[in-house]
Design a protein around this motif. Structure first.
Motif, PDB file in Angstrom:
ATOM      1  N   ARG A 108       0.853  -1.202   0.000  1.00  0.00           N
ATOM      2  CA  ARG A 108       0.000   0.000   0.000  1.00  0.00           C
ATOM      3  C   ARG A 108       0.882   1.243   0.000  1.00  0.00           C
ATOM      4  O   ARG A 108       1.988   1.235   0.570  1.00  0.00           O
ATOM      5  N   VAL A 110       0.888   4.919   1.490  1.00  0.00           N
ATOM      6  CA  VAL A 110       0.152   5.645   2.529  1.00  0.00           C
ATOM      7  C   VAL A 110       0.777   7.016   2.772  1.00  0.00           C
ATOM      8  O   VAL A 110       1.968   7.237   2.560  1.00  0.00           O
ATOM      9  N   ASP A 142      -3.490   4.945  -1.036  1.00  0.00           N
ATOM     10  CA  ASP A 142      -4.481   3.981  -0.559  1.00  0.00           C
ATOM     11  C   ASP A 142      -5.048   4.369   0.804  1.00  0.00           C
ATOM     12  O   ASP A 142      -6.238   4.197   1.057  1.00  0.00           O
ATOM     13  N   ASP A 143      -4.175   4.824   1.691  1.00  0.00           N
ATOM     14  CA  ASP A 143      -4.599   5.143   3.065  1.00  0.00           C
ATOM     15  C   ASP A 143      -3.932   6.419   3.532  1.00  0.00           C
ATOM     16  O   ASP A 143      -2.763   6.669   3.208  1.00  0.00           O
ATOM     17  N   TYR A 145      -3.184   8.429   7.136  1.00  0.00           N
ATOM     18  CA  TYR A 145      -3.200   8.347   8.605  1.00  0.00           C
ATOM     19  C   TYR A 145      -2.946   9.752   9.145  1.00  0.00           C
ATOM     20  O   TYR A 145      -1.915  10.367   8.824  1.00  0.00           O
ATOM     21  N   ALA A 168      -8.529   7.121  -1.288  1.00  0.00           N
ATOM     22  CA  ALA A 168      -7.896   6.850   0.011  1.00  0.00           C
ATOM     23  C   ALA A 168      -8.914   6.707   1.146  1.00  0.00           C
ATOM     24  O   ALA A 168      -9.911   7.426   1.194  1.00  0.00           O
ATOM     25  N   ILE A 169      -8.615   5.783   2.048  1.00  0.00           N
ATOM     26  CA  ILE A 169      -9.344   5.678   3.318  1.00  0.00           C
ATOM     27  C   ILE A 169      -8.620   6.588   4.312  1.00  0.00           C
ATOM     28  O   ILE A 169      -7.387   6.549   4.416  1.00  0.00           O
ATOM     29  N   HIS A 171      -7.747   7.530   8.013  1.00  0.00           N
ATOM     30  CA  HIS A 171      -7.721   6.938   9.351  1.00  0.00           C
ATOM     31  C   HIS A 171      -7.404   8.032  10.365  1.00  0.00           C
ATOM     32  O   HIS A 171      -6.379   8.724  10.250  1.00  0.00           O
ATOM     33  N   ARG A 212     -15.469   6.878   3.663  1.00  0.00           N
ATOM     34  CA  ARG A 212     -14.020   6.629   3.612  1.00  0.00           C
ATOM     35  C   ARG A 212     -13.264   7.233   4.804  1.00  0.00           C
ATOM     36  O   ARG A 212     -12.073   7.504   4.702  1.00  0.00           O
TER      37      ARG A 212
END
Ligand SMILES: [Zn+2]
Length: 330
Positions: A108, A110, A142-143, A145, A168-169, A171, A212
């Motif tokens: 991934r 990130v 992708d992610d 944070y 993107a998710i 978090h 998301r």
């Protein structure tokens, strides 16, 4: 110095004295130097790449801005900030950074924090162009944070009212998500922090609507060597992220140190942006001690670009920041 070199040096010194002397009729030598115009080109977009074990980490400079340490510091003695800055040959205000970090986990891509987006005017929002300079686009992320939901960390989720990251998710700690998305908490924070509520809710909104945003629990493990460490104080859910591959560790520590020239020598000095000052100081002192003890690499949002280095302990509770060796060989 002998012979012609000495004569030439003497002649240059005399010419310089004449040019600088108020009695001289003209100052042609100095005037000539100002005929060269300053460069019309701004500083280059800045990224810096290194490896942590098998992981590729790229520091991304979102922007810089004059940081008013003297007015936002908490519990500093009169003149202490100015003295600390002068000791380090820094002006007041000194230039603060907004760093974010791209990590290629192998499975991934990130991003850790997003910069300020539109929320710091021209002093932030460089992230996407720097990301492109580093060889990536926001559609590949992708992610994301987020260390904490402040404008200079989450603001870059949105540019011109539109979400920047199409897949993107996002978090974010459950505690920060719950706090900043609930207007009834506004009355509990200083007036300085109150505008953060609508700003954060606005940048999160399209991601929440798309399903998301994924709040995480304290100390969550995200797999692939990445995990969260709960470190409340600066915000209710302020979190570090630890990247680990075998013996290589990098700690992304958000706003543990806001003012490096001040808070490394004096970790007890807090900042008005802290939600809970005693907790923020305790979190800073604990992680400074641990990072120094374990020799972790640290990636910091507000330390001079690339904001990556080590921490060492000094006498009397002070610490020192040791930046990584710059290289183009990555
Ligand atoms: Zn910050």
């Amino acid at each position: 110095m002998n012979g012609p070199y000495r004569q030439a040096a003497t002649a240059i010194a005399m010419a310089t004295c004449l040019a600088l002397s108020p009695a001289a009729p003209h100052a042609p030598a100095l005037a000539a130097t100002t005929a060269v115009p300053p460069s019309p080109i701004r500083q280059a977009p800045s990224f810096f790449r290194m490896h942590v074990g098998r992981f590729e980490v790229t520091a991304l400079l979102d922007g810089t801005h004059p940081f008013p340490a003297s007015t936002v510091a908490v519990d500093a003695r009169p003149g202490e900030i100015e003295r600390l800055l002068a000791d380090q040959f820094l002006p007041a205000p000194f230039e603060g950074m907004i760093n974010a970090f791209l990590v290629n986990l192998g499975d991934r891509l990130v991003l850790i924090d997003t910069g300020a987006g539109d929320l710091y005017g021209k002093e932030g929002g460089g992230l996407v162009s720097v990301l492109a300079a580093a060889g990536y686009g926001p559609e590949q992320i992708d992610d994301i944070y987020i260390t904490h939901l402040h404008e200079d960390h989450a603001g870059g989720l949105l540019r011109g009212g539109k979400p920047v990251f199409p897949k993107a998710i996002v978090h974010v700690s459950q505690a920060d998500f719950d706090f900043w998305t609930n207007d009834s908490n506004k009355a509990s924070v200083s007036p300085l922090l109150q505008p953060f509520f609508p700003a954060i809710q606005k940048v999160l909104k399209p991601y929440v609507a798309a399903g998301r945003v994924k709040p995480f629990a304290p100390d969550a493990d995200f797999g692939s060597g990445l995990s969260a460490i709960s470190a409340p104080g600066h915000t209710p859910g302020h979190s570090f992220f630890r990247l680990q591959d075998a013996s290589a560790t990098m700690l992304f520590w958000g706003d543990t140190v806001h003012m490096a020239p001040v808070q490394f020598p004096e970790p007890d000095i807090a900042i008005k942006y802290d939600w809970n000052v005693p907790e923020a100081i305790a979190a800073r002192k604990a992680v400074l001690a641990e990072a120094a003890d374990k020799g972790w690499l640290v990636a910091a949002a507000h330390i001079s670009f690339p904001g990556i280095g080590h921490v060492t302990k000094l006498p009397h509770g002070a610490y020192q920041w040791l930046p990584v060796n710059y290289t183009l060989n990555r």
